[in-house]
Design a protein around this motif. Structure first.
Motif, PDB file in Angstrom:
ATOM      1  N   ASN A 262       0.864  -1.182   0.000  1.00 24.43           N
ATOM      2  CA  ASN A 262       0.000   0.000   0.000  1.00 24.43           C
ATOM      3  C   ASN A 262       0.894   1.223   0.000  1.00 24.43           C
ATOM      4  N   ARG A 263       0.801   2.031  -1.044  1.00 21.30           N
ATOM      5  CA  ARG A 263       1.720   3.158  -1.199  1.00 21.30           C
ATOM      6  C   ARG A 263       1.449   4.290  -0.211  1.00 21.30           C
ATOM      7  N   SER A 264       0.383   4.184   0.574  1.00 21.33           N
ATOM      8  CA  SER A 264       0.151   5.179   1.621  1.00 21.33           C
ATOM      9  C   SER A 264       0.914   4.838   2.899  1.00 21.33           C
ATOM     10  N   HIS A 265       1.468   3.622   2.969  1.00 20.45           N
ATOM     11  CA  HIS A 265       2.235   3.222   4.146  1.00 20.45           C
ATOM     12  C   HIS A 265       3.677   3.704   4.036  1.00 20.45           C
ATOM     13  N   ALA A 266       4.230   4.145   5.160  1.00 21.66           N
ATOM     14  CA  ALA A 266       5.574   4.729   5.165  1.00 21.66           C
ATOM     15  C   ALA A 266       6.643   3.759   4.679  1.00 21.66           C
ATOM     16  N   SER A 267       6.409   2.475   4.860  1.00 20.36           N
ATOM     17  CA  SER A 267       7.424   1.474   4.526  1.00 20.36           C
ATOM     18  C   SER A 267       7.343   0.979   3.089  1.00 20.36           C
ATOM     19  N   HIS A 268       6.456   1.547   2.269  1.00 16.78           N
ATOM     20  CA  HIS A 268       6.191   0.953   0.957  1.00 16.78           C
ATOM     21  C   HIS A 268       7.386   1.025   0.004  1.00 16.78           C
ATOM     22  N   ARG A 269       8.340   1.919   0.290  1.00 12.63           N
ATOM     23  CA  ARG A 269       9.501   2.052  -0.591  1.00 12.63           C
ATOM     24  C   ARG A 269      10.565   0.981  -0.337  1.00 12.63           C
ATOM     25  N   LEU A 270      10.434   0.248   0.753  1.00 16.17           N
ATOM     26  CA  LEU A 270      11.416  -0.795   1.038  1.00 16.17           C
ATOM     27  C   LEU A 270      11.267  -1.935   0.039  1.00 16.17           C
ATOM     28  N   TRP A 301       1.591 -12.101   7.062  1.00 16.57           N
ATOM     29  CA  TRP A 301       2.809 -11.421   7.487  1.00 16.57           C
ATOM     30  C   TRP A 301       2.762 -11.093   8.973  1.00 16.57           C
ATOM     31  N   HIS A 302       3.930 -11.131   9.614  1.00 14.83           N
ATOM     32  CA  HIS A 302       4.081 -10.642  10.990  1.00 14.83           C
ATOM     33  C   HIS A 302       5.336  -9.786  11.041  1.00 14.83           C
ATOM     34  N   ASP A 341      -2.511  -9.776   5.859  1.00 11.18           N
ATOM     35  CA  ASP A 341      -2.171 -10.146   4.486  1.00 11.18           C
ATOM     36  C   ASP A 341      -1.748  -8.921   3.693  1.00 11.18           C
ATOM     37  N   GLN A 342      -1.852  -7.742   4.305  1.00  8.62           N
ATOM     38  CA  GLN A 342      -1.426  -6.497   3.669  1.00  8.62           C
ATOM     39  C   GLN A 342       0.009  -6.215   4.114  1.00  8.62           C
ATOM     40  N   SER A 343       0.931  -6.488   3.236  1.00  7.90           N
ATOM     41  CA  SER A 343       2.349  -6.566   3.585  1.00  7.90           C
ATOM     42  C   SER A 343       2.889  -5.310   4.248  1.00  7.90           C
ATOM     43  N   THR A 344       2.625  -4.158   3.682  1.00  4.77           N
ATOM     44  CA  THR A 344       3.224  -2.941   4.232  1.00  4.77           C
ATOM     45  C   THR A 344       2.566  -2.513   5.534  1.00  4.77           C
ATOM     46  N   LYS A 345       1.371  -3.012   5.827  1.00 10.09           N
ATOM     47  CA  LYS A 345       0.779  -2.797   7.148  1.00 10.09           C
ATOM     48  C   LYS A 345       1.688  -3.424   8.200  1.00 10.09           C
ATOM     49  N   SER A 346       2.086  -4.689   7.967  1.00 13.15           N
ATOM     50  CA  SER A 346       2.984  -5.370   8.901  1.00 13.15           C
ATOM     51  C   SER A 346       4.392  -4.801   8.829  1.00 13.15           C
ATOM     52  N   ASN A 405      -6.839  -1.228   7.724  1.00 12.36           N
ATOM     53  CA  ASN A 405      -6.172  -2.321   7.026  1.00 12.36           C
ATOM     54  C   ASN A 405      -6.557  -3.647   7.672  1.00 12.36           C
ATOM     55  N   ASN A 406      -6.479  -4.699   6.902  1.00  7.34           N
ATOM     56  CA  ASN A 406      -6.814  -6.024   7.431  1.00  7.34           C
ATOM     57  C   ASN A 406      -5.893  -6.389   8.597  1.00  7.34           C
ATOM     58  N   GLU A 407      -6.496  -6.906   9.664  1.00  3.74           N
ATOM     59  CA  GLU A 407      -5.728  -7.423  10.790  1.00  3.74           C
ATOM     60  C   GLU A 407      -6.314  -8.764  11.184  1.00  3.74           C
TER      61      GLU A 407
END
Length: 426
Positions: A262-270, A301-302, A341-346, A405-407
């Motif tokens: 999700n490109r709104s998540h801070a970690s999405h550029r990793l 994901w965890h 299951d939403q990778s950048t959330k985790s 986001n899905n949890e």
């Protein structure tokens, strides 16, 4: 003949600039001695005299002055084993001669030690081969950690108001440090620097989680030493790891990551770097005995900070206790294991987005099989939320069930099996 006994006492008084320890011992011959000083120092030792009456009288004297006994796990200190052998045990048991894994273990061990030092003023010590974390006065008991955990939430309103001279803050801080002793500044006013913001609370919360996990290890170490005092440590890390070179697996993991990015998540550029196949013996066995029978398995994901990885590789995932209303812990649905299951959330958790401090340029997520069974879609949030009878998990759907986001949350560690440790970097 007297029974040998040692007791540890702490006095923390912010107004008097006190953060002192006093240790008193009586040996089998009845000789009474003491050691005292500021927490974090070696202190001064002296012989007080002899006899059980003197031992008890000195204790009553200190208690009248406000000293409080801190329970210590007796015998959990350093062993007589060769230090060099201990220093390499974790690397030997996990890496098993693989230089890539050896380098990873050294890196994670260094991150772990740095985090503990940062959170404790440099005064918590960590035995990487056992996972035991010791305060400046010893390994505290589970009861102390449980009591300290209840105090974390009390700090929050004072932290938000930056009111570090409020009597309520001072009282809580003094009580906290007498449960989990730590080094503080030597000048008056140190109480304004010990907990300064939400990041400090998160660090202390993580420290309590690691202390909690170390207590059982310390107890087992004492039992093992009693049975085989000269034996070298073995079987400390019940884990198998390997560097995956399977292009099919990499393609699968990469695709799964991209679907949840999700490109709104801070970690999405990793970006995804290496994949390590992981098998944690005790966790795998528990999953086969329980989770596999629950069914409803999802691949999820965890995310976790890098400083937690050594503890996870040693003991598996634990369900940490909630800490009041501290929102950065992310526990909207009670004490459980959180996945998505939403990778950048985790990945945000692994990245350090919620901790309010520096972000990690290299971070890690686990990809796990999670037995969801019959999930419950929650209609409320809160620290006491759990799935009702007939349900095995919580599945909070992003945009529908009070989350963005899905949890996915399970409440028994046996409902999860870690399969891969995936590395991400800038």
């Amino acid at each position: 003949m007297h029974t040998a006994e040692t007791r540890m006492y702490i006095l923390t008084d912010t107004q008097a600039n006190n953060n002192k320890f006093w240790e008193v011992s009586i040996d089998a011959g009845g000789s009474v001695s003491s050691r005292n000083g500021r927490v974090g120092s070696a202190g001064q030792s002296r012989v007080l005299g002899a006899g059980q009456n003197l031992f008890q009288a000195k204790i009553r004297e200190k208690e009248r002055k406000g000293y409080r006994q801190v329970e210590i796990v007796a015998g959990a200190g350093a062993s007589g084993l060769d230090g060099a052998a201990l220093a390499t045990a974790a690397e030997d048991e996990i890496a098993r001669g693989n230089p890539v894994l050896a380098a990873l273990v050294r890196e994670l061990a260094g991150i772990n030690r740095h985090q503990i030092l940062a959170a404790s003023g440099g005064q918590m010590s960590l035995d990487l081969t056992t996972g035991i974390i010791s305060t400046p006065v010893g390994v505290v008991t589970a009861a102390n950690v449980a009591k300290a955990r209840t105090l974390i939430g009390r700090f929050e309103r004072f932290v938000e108001a930056q009111d570090f001279d409020h009597p309520g803050f001072l009282e809580t801080l003094e009580e906290y440090l007498m449960l989990v002793p730590q080094k503080v500044g030597s000048r008056r006013g140190w109480h304004r620097d010990f907990i300064t913001g939400m990041e400090s609370l998160v660090q202390q919360s993580a420290l309590l989680d690691q202390l909690d996990a170390s207590i059982g290890v310390a107890t087992q170490r004492i039992r093992d030493a009693a049975n085989s005092p000269d034996a070298a440590p073995k079987g400390i890390f019940d884990v198998r790891m390997s560097v995956s070179e399977d292009p099919g697996l990499r393609a699968h993991v990469q695709a799964f990551f991209e679907r949840g990015r999700n490109r709104s998540h801070a970690s999405h550029r990793l970006g995804m770097a290496r994949i390590f196949e992981v098998s944690l013996g005790s966790m795998d066995r528990d999953y086969e005995d329980d989770g596999a029978k629950v069914g409803g398995v999802m691949e999820l994901w965890h995310g976790t900070r890098a400083h937690n990885l050594m503890s996870i590789l040693k003991s598996g995932l634990i369900i940490p206790k909630s800490n009041g209303s501290i929102h950065v812990t992310g526990r909207m649905f009670g004490d459980g294991l959180y996945f998505s299951d939403q990778s950048t959330k985790s990945l945000n958790y692994a990245y350090g987005y919620w901790d309010g401090g520096a972000k990690d340029s290299r971070c890690y997520m686990f990809l796990a099989d999670v037995a969801m069974g019959r999930p419950w879609h929650p209609d409320r949030t809160g620290s006491n939320v759990k799935p009702p009878a007939g349900h095995d998990s919580v599945y909070a759907r992003g945009g529908q069930d009070r989350v963005m986001n899905n949890e996915m949350i399970v409440y028994r560690t046996s409902q999860a099996r870690l399969k891969y440790l995936v590395e991400f970097q800038q």
